[in-house]
Design an enzyme around this catalytic site. Sequence first.
Site, mmCIF file in Angstrom:
data_model
loop_
_atom_site.group_PDB
_atom_site.id
_atom_site.type_symbol
_atom_site.label_atom_id
_atom_site.label_comp_id
_atom_site.label_asym_id
_atom_site.label_seq_id
_atom_site.Cartn_x
_atom_site.Cartn_y
_atom_site.Cartn_z
ATOM 1 N N HIS A 146 0.803 -1.241 0.000
ATOM 2 C CA HIS A 146 0.000 0.000 0.000
ATOM 3 C C HIS A 146 0.832 1.287 0.000
ATOM 4 O O HIS A 146 0.285 2.363 -0.266
ATOM 5 C CB HIS A 146 -0.926 0.061 1.226
ATOM 6 C CG HIS A 146 -1.946 -1.026 1.297
ATOM 7 N ND1 HIS A 146 -2.821 -1.280 0.273
ATOM 8 C CD2 HIS A 146 -2.227 -1.933 2.280
ATOM 9 C CE1 HIS A 146 -3.613 -2.297 0.622
ATOM 10 N NE2 HIS A 146 -3.265 -2.718 1.830
HETATM 11 C C1 ZL4 Z 1 -5.979 -1.138 13.941
HETATM 12 O O1 ZL4 Z 1 -7.023 -2.511 17.137
HETATM 13 O O2 ZL4 Z 1 -9.819 0.437 7.199
HETATM 14 C C2 ZL4 Z 1 -4.974 -0.279 14.410
HETATM 15 C C3 ZL4 Z 1 -6.265 -1.209 12.562
HETATM 16 C C4 ZL4 Z 1 -4.730 -0.178 15.760
HETATM 17 C C5 ZL4 Z 1 -5.136 -0.623 18.035
HETATM 18 C C6 ZL4 Z 1 -6.110 0.327 18.759
HETATM 19 C C7 ZL4 Z 1 -6.641 1.504 17.970
HETATM 20 C C8 ZL4 Z 1 -8.130 1.418 17.750
HETATM 21 C C9 ZL4 Z 1 -7.983 -2.805 13.009
HETATM 22 C C10 ZL4 Z 1 -7.264 -2.045 12.108
HETATM 23 C C11 ZL4 Z 1 -8.624 2.196 16.583
HETATM 24 C C12 ZL4 Z 1 -8.498 1.416 15.300
HETATM 25 C C13 ZL4 Z 1 -9.088 2.149 14.134
HETATM 26 N N1 ZL4 Z 1 -5.432 -0.901 16.639
HETATM 27 C C14 ZL4 Z 1 -8.578 1.625 12.811
HETATM 28 C C15 ZL4 Z 1 -10.081 3.400 7.648
HETATM 29 C C16 ZL4 Z 1 -9.684 2.993 8.949
HETATM 30 C C17 ZL4 Z 1 -9.043 3.960 9.913
HETATM 31 C C18 ZL4 Z 1 -8.324 3.181 11.011
HETATM 32 O O3 ZL4 Z 1 -2.561 -6.500 4.644
HETATM 33 N N2 ZL4 Z 1 -9.247 2.310 11.716
HETATM 34 C C19 ZL4 Z 1 -8.950 2.587 7.826
HETATM 35 C C20 ZL4 Z 1 -5.936 -1.036 6.803
HETATM 36 C C21 ZL4 Z 1 -7.348 -0.838 7.317
HETATM 37 C C22 ZL4 Z 1 -8.842 1.112 7.489
HETATM 38 C C23 ZL4 Z 1 -5.669 -2.438 6.375
HETATM 39 C C24 ZL4 Z 1 -3.943 -3.966 5.349
HETATM 40 C C25 ZL4 Z 1 -2.484 -4.124 5.003
HETATM 41 C C26 ZL4 Z 1 -2.174 -5.284 4.071
HETATM 42 C C27 ZL4 Z 1 -0.682 -5.338 3.700
HETATM 43 C C28 ZL4 Z 1 -4.241 -2.599 5.937
HETATM 44 N N3 ZL4 Z 1 -7.603 0.577 7.504
HETATM 45 C C29 ZL4 Z 1 -10.611 2.072 9.706
HETATM 46 C C30 ZL4 Z 1 -9.827 1.324 10.778
HETATM 47 C C31 ZL4 Z 1 -6.376 -1.783 16.270
HETATM 48 C C32 ZL4 Z 1 -6.694 -1.915 14.859
HETATM 49 C C33 ZL4 Z 1 -7.701 -2.761 14.367
HETATM 50 C C34 ZL4 Z 1 -7.549 -2.077 10.688
HETATM 51 N N4 ZL4 Z 1 -7.139 -1.173 9.782
HETATM 52 C C35 ZL4 Z 1 -8.268 -3.023 9.986
HETATM 53 N N5 ZL4 Z 1 -8.285 -2.672 8.676
HETATM 54 C C36 ZL4 Z 1 -7.585 -1.559 8.573
HETATM 55 O O4 ZL4 Z 1 -2.855 -5.195 2.852
HETATM 56 C C37 ZL4 Z 1 0.267 -5.473 4.833
HETATM 57 ZN ZN ZN Z 2 -3.881 -7.339 3.412
#
Ligand code: ZL4
Ligand code: ZN
Length: 393
Positions: A146
């Site tokens: 990404h």
């Molecule tokens: C977390 O529990 O969909 C991050 C991220 C941190 C700890 C505590 C913080 C709580 C799930 C995800 C708040 C969390 C809010 N902590 C996360 C639009 C979003 C904004 C952020 O596999 N919130 C963003 C990214 C995706 C979003 C996926 C995949 C990488 C790869 C290659 C990346 N971002 C909504 C979510 C947690 C967390 C729990 C999380 N983030 C799940 N999905 C996302 O393709 C390596």
């Molecule tokens: Zn992924």
Amino acid sequence: ESGITRPKGYNVSFHCNPEMEKHHFGVTHPMKPWRLTLSKSLIYSYGMSFAMDNYVSRAATYEELADFHSTDYLDFLGTVLPEPVPRDVENQNPDLKFNLGGSDCPLFEGLYDYCSMSAGSALDAARKICAKQSDIAIAWGGGLHHAKKAEASGFCYINDIVIAILELLRHHPRVLYIDIDVHHGDGVEEAFFSTDRVMTVSFHKYDPNNFFPGTGALDDNGPKNEQNPGAHHAVNVPLNDGITDEQYDMLFNTIISRIVEKFRPSAVALQCGADSLAGDRLGRFNLQVQGHGACVEFCKRMNLPLILFGGGGYTPRNVARAWTYETSIAIGCQDKISDVLPQHTPWRDQFRQETLFPTLEQILGEPRQNKNPPKRLQEIVNHVSEQLRFVQA
Ligand code: ZL4
Ligand code: ZN
Ligand code: CA
């Protein structure tokens, strides 16, 4: 005595950096670099290290990272300090620069080292391929698809894949990039949007409003204008929840065969994100270790120089299973490894079931409902076939 021997006239290299695995995104963050340690320990327990060339990769230099990334971004990445209290989305600082410091891409201790080590292993893998010293080069610490030229995104800060493909392009006329992570490989797609020397293919869960990153629709195939040689060179395979091994295998084999026929790549880069497995903390599919590995097997059978990258994967025991099985496929010893995990495997209790290939019922209890009707899969195959009429080697 494991019976695993070096394949004759065929070289597999394994590139990792144990220092990378020690970094932490934060206790509750889904990305756990420790999954790399667990994977490697299972690979070694099966005795596979004796059948590969094992390298501790170096960290990529600033200049190597700047092959793709902007120096403004790299300079900032090199100087930001960890925050005492990580910000969540609701509490984002408006001065958040380059998307650094939110909950997806937190600032942690040693961040720059972590990034340069991931890129270093990917770049070492690419160099072994270019030197024709490896037929398959493995970099499970890479695959961070990404990251953009001047922006962190979705747990990715440095796009090691783009940097590795740029290296391949110094020796190879055409490179095929394939991405089986459950998320869309948007950063790699965008980086090569305007060249016809790289074809990108991503299979992913697609739901523009509810699943990250929201891009990768079937008809997003690269900017279409007369001047853009890269038009039609981005293939997207948008999927729904619950896809099975059989369906995925059919799509993968059909689509990749047709692409190889038309595009005639001279090297292949495969991102093996393990979050497309059933039971993944962030994933939505019903893929088993066998189905995920079948993609690697298919790529190996094309008989082209191949890099295997890691990527996503948020249930560490299943990540370790998939990348272990896929390492065995690279070596060609998949028929010699036992389903029962070796007795001496470190952290053996982490695996819950003691097997490499747990059943769907063991992984999930109740499998996720399959929302991919055969008719839709046929539409996808048809669209890609039409798209390929515009592609020439
Ligand atoms: C977390 O529990 O969909 C991050 C991220 C941190 C700890 C505590 C913080 C709580 C799930 C995800 C708040 C969390 C809010 N902590 C996360 C639009 C979003 C904004 C952020 O596999 N919130 C963003 C990214 C995706 C979003 C996926 C995949 C990488 C790869 C290659 C990346 N971002 C909504 C979510 C947690 C967390 C729990 C999380 N983030 C799940 N999905 C996302 O393709 C390596
Ligand atoms: Zn992924
Ligand atoms: Ca993908």
